[in-house]
Design a protein around this motif. Structure first.
Motif, PDB file in Angstrom:
ATOM      1  N   VAL A 176     -30.474  59.703 -22.884  1.00 43.70           N
ATOM      2  CA  VAL A 176     -30.645  60.889 -21.882  1.00 43.70           C
ATOM      3  C   VAL A 176     -29.988  60.501 -20.524  1.00 43.70           C
ATOM      4  O   VAL A 176     -29.798  61.301 -19.817  1.00 43.70           O
ATOM      5  N   GLY A 177     -30.246  59.360 -20.044  1.00 45.49           N
ATOM      6  CA  GLY A 177     -30.017  58.830 -18.932  1.00 45.49           C
ATOM      7  C   GLY A 177     -28.439  59.043 -18.409  1.00 45.49           C
ATOM      8  O   GLY A 177     -28.090  59.136 -17.432  1.00 45.49           O
ATOM      9  N   TYR A 284     -38.016  63.582 -22.036  1.00 46.09           N
ATOM     10  CA  TYR A 284     -37.373  62.085 -22.375  1.00 46.09           C
ATOM     11  C   TYR A 284     -36.532  61.778 -21.198  1.00 46.09           C
ATOM     12  O   TYR A 284     -35.892  62.498 -20.481  1.00 46.09           O
ATOM     13  N   THR A 285     -36.492  60.447 -20.842  1.00 47.00           N
ATOM     14  CA  THR A 285     -35.849  59.913 -19.967  1.00 47.00           C
ATOM     15  C   THR A 285     -34.880  58.863 -20.332  1.00 47.00           C
ATOM     16  O   THR A 285     -33.880  58.535 -19.528  1.00 47.00           O
ATOM     17  N   GLY A 286     -34.964  58.418 -21.416  1.00 47.52           N
ATOM     18  CA  GLY A 286     -34.048  57.108 -21.913  1.00 47.52           C
ATOM     19  C   GLY A 286     -33.425  57.227 -23.280  1.00 47.52           C
ATOM     20  O   GLY A 286     -32.805  58.657 -23.751  1.00 47.52           O
ATOM     21  N   CYS A 303     -37.435  63.237 -38.211  1.00 45.46           N
ATOM     22  CA  CYS A 303     -37.972  62.192 -37.542  1.00 45.46           C
ATOM     23  C   CYS A 303     -37.375  62.333 -36.065  1.00 45.46           C
ATOM     24  O   CYS A 303     -36.385  62.604 -35.968  1.00 45.46           O
ATOM     25  N   GLY A 304     -38.112  62.396 -34.968  1.00 46.18           N
ATOM     26  CA  GLY A 304     -37.437  62.278 -33.543  1.00 46.18           C
ATOM     27  C   GLY A 304     -38.215  61.754 -32.604  1.00 46.18           C
ATOM     28  O   GLY A 304     -39.521  61.553 -32.768  1.00 46.18           O
ATOM     29  N   GLY A 305     -37.659  60.894 -31.809  1.00 46.37           N
ATOM     30  CA  GLY A 305     -38.436  60.283 -30.579  1.00 46.37           C
ATOM     31  C   GLY A 305     -37.428  59.645 -29.562  1.00 46.37           C
ATOM     32  O   GLY A 305     -36.446  60.112 -29.325  1.00 46.37           O
ATOM     33  N   GLY A 306     -38.134  58.806 -28.691  1.00 47.27           N
ATOM     34  CA  GLY A 306     -37.287  58.231 -27.529  1.00 47.27           C
ATOM     35  C   GLY A 306     -38.113  57.733 -26.548  1.00 47.27           C
ATOM     36  O   GLY A 306     -39.531  57.668 -26.693  1.00 47.27           O
ATOM     37  N   SER A 307     -37.539  57.426 -25.715  1.00 51.10           N
ATOM     38  CA  SER A 307     -38.297  56.900 -24.367  1.00 51.10           C
ATOM     39  C   SER A 307     -38.707  58.127 -23.297  1.00 51.10           C
ATOM     40  O   SER A 307     -37.644  58.833 -23.200  1.00 51.10           O
ATOM     41  N   ASP A 320     -45.377  54.338 -17.498  1.00 49.02           N
ATOM     42  CA  ASP A 320     -44.211  55.045 -17.743  1.00 49.02           C
ATOM     43  C   ASP A 320     -42.953  54.315 -17.358  1.00 49.02           C
ATOM     44  O   ASP A 320     -42.791  53.193 -16.600  1.00 49.02           O
ATOM     45  N   PRO A 321     -41.973  54.325 -18.090  1.00 49.02           N
ATOM     46  CA  PRO A 321     -41.868  55.131 -19.492  1.00 49.02           C
ATOM     47  C   PRO A 321     -42.341  54.518 -20.646  1.00 49.02           C
ATOM     48  O   PRO A 321     -42.564  53.199 -20.865  1.00 49.02           O
TER      49      PRO A 321
END
Length: 449
Positions: A176-177, A284-286, A303-307, A320-321
């Protein structure tokens, strides 16, 4: 009351006792499969150093509105308790785990690795792969905001679906960054930035152009979205981003994360670096990722995810994060069932039919007390035993034994008691073996058949 009234009341009663829409019942075979998959997830989690935690099934409503906005209320099973407090059945498990840690004022060993599993509830359209009551397995790593942490989380998710035997899945991964760097350079911020993120996540470039973004920038963003491949696409991505006058540290972080992921042994059937995936969630930020399967069509994300950043909501910004994922337990099982049917596999989840074989013990024309000590000894030694509880003829008892899924049967009659010898029958093919009527000898005979 006339016949029509009785008939109508009967229909009403049947309707009242029907299963609620969007929920499911699980019989013994289905439950055995689900338990096998849950155990498998826990075994993988243990190997990755995660510790299992649990939170309440209902929480305060504001926990989820603070995270996702007031509009989420329409999707929740929200209610007031007798003290007029606003509560809801949990729609997901990340926010409750964050709340649990916040109540401890963040006083946990860092980094902490937590895994969790449980039912969640959302009031939305019910269809195949989407239920109003569904189960989620997931994890969070708290207190180590690094590319290596992100690689560990993605590797854990990949290990679960790989160990489950899922075939042909695709790992989509981005950061996302990178979008934040590009869109920020275009002067977007606040709601405008969030709106652009959502349009990019949907691939709506016409919508981006209509929002007022420069046409050259939209063309570059579209070129970025069209890059197709793994880590090798990052060189082309860097050229596009540099041409927009942007230096993206996030791109360097993503490259480092992908190299770490490869070194950790993750080997998805297909890896796609998608630099415009934003997971559709503002927190989400990363790094962000999703695992997709073709068998489920429009519900193909399993499945899904992240920072992400959530601890600032609790005044714990220093935590955080974090990084984690949610795995659609039901969707993975559904995809495995479809694949097993196509390939003719007898097992949907690897190992679901393994474990100690069950023995059906049938007392016949003897006082049942004469076999209870034997049954107790078998169970104490680890042998699963189903004891026939009804007095009936041998044919019906054997039919019962077959219907239970037991692998072996043992009839204990007067001659067996007198001789101290019994016959073990394998129900799949009728093979028989004689042995001494003792728990140890019976267990050994079953193991050798």
């Amino acid at each position: 009351m006339n016949g029509a009234d009785l008939k109508n009341n009967g229909c009403a009663a049947r309707f009242m006792f029907e299963r609620a829409r969007g929920t499911r019942d699980f019989g013994p075979a289905e439950m055995g499969r689900r338990l096998a998959f849950e155990r498998m997830c826990d075994e993988v989690a243990f190997r990755y150093g995660f510790q299992r935690v649990a939170t309440p099934t209902f929480e305060r409503l504001e926990l989820f509105t603070a995270k996702s906005g007031a509009s989420i209320t329409d999707q929740l099973y929200a209610f007031k308790d007798r003290s007029d407090r606003d509560l809801t059945l949990r729609p997901e498990l990340t926010a409750p785990v964050m709340r649990m840690i916040a109540e401890q004022k963040g006083q946990i060993p860092k980094p902490a690795r937590y895994s969790y599993f449980g039912p969640c509830f959302r009031y939305e359209e019910s269809k195949r792969g989407r239920y109003r009551e569904f189960w989620q397995y997931g994890c969070e790593i708290i207190g180590a905001p690094t590319s290596l942490t992100e690689a560990e989380v993605v590797a854990f998710a990949c290990a679960i679906v790989e160990e489950a035997g899922l075939e042909g899945w695709q790992l989509n991964i981005g950061h996302v960054g990178i979008l934040n760097d590009i869109l920020g350079n275009l002067g977007l911020e606040g709601d405008a930035l969030g709106d652009a993120m959502r349009l990019l996540d949907k691939g709506d470039f016409a919508g981006l152009a209509a929002s007022g973004i420069d046409s050259t920038a939209v063309t570059n963003l579209q070129s970025l979205a069209q890059l197709n491949g793994g880590i090798e696409t990052l060189a082309s991505a860097r050229e596009i981003i540099t041409s927009m006058g942007v230096e993206s540290e996030a791109l360097d972080q993503l490259e480092e994360m992908l190299n770490n992921l490869s070194s950790l042994g993750a080997n998805p059937p297909t890896l796609v670096v998608d630099l415009t995936v934003a997971r559709g969630l503002d927190y989400y930020t990363g790094m962000v990722f999703e695992i997709m399967v073709d068998e489920l069509g429009g519900e193909g994300q399993v499945c899904g995810g992240g920072s992400y950043k959530l601890f600032h909501l609790f005044g714990l910004d220093d935590l955080d994060p974090c990084c984690g994922f949610g795995l659609g337990f039901d969707r993975v099982l559904l995809a495995l069932e479809i694949q097993a049917e196509k390939s003719g596999r007898s097992e949907v989840v690897p190992g679901e039919n393994s474990g100690a074989s069950t023995l059906a013990v049938i007392p016949f024309k003897v006082d049942v007390s004469q076999v209870l000590a034997l049954v107790s000894g078998l169970r104490a030694g680890g042998q699963p035993v189903l004891l026939e509880l009804r007095e009936r003829n041998i044919g019906k008892s054997m039919a019962w034994a077959n219907s239970t899924g037991a692998q072996f049967a043992m009839v204990v009659g007067p001659r067996d008691i007198e001789s101290g010898q019994v016959t073990i029958k394998r129900l799949s093919d009728g093979a028989e073996a004689n042995c001494e009527m003792s728990a140890e000898a019976i267990s050994q005979t079953i193991s050798s058949m």
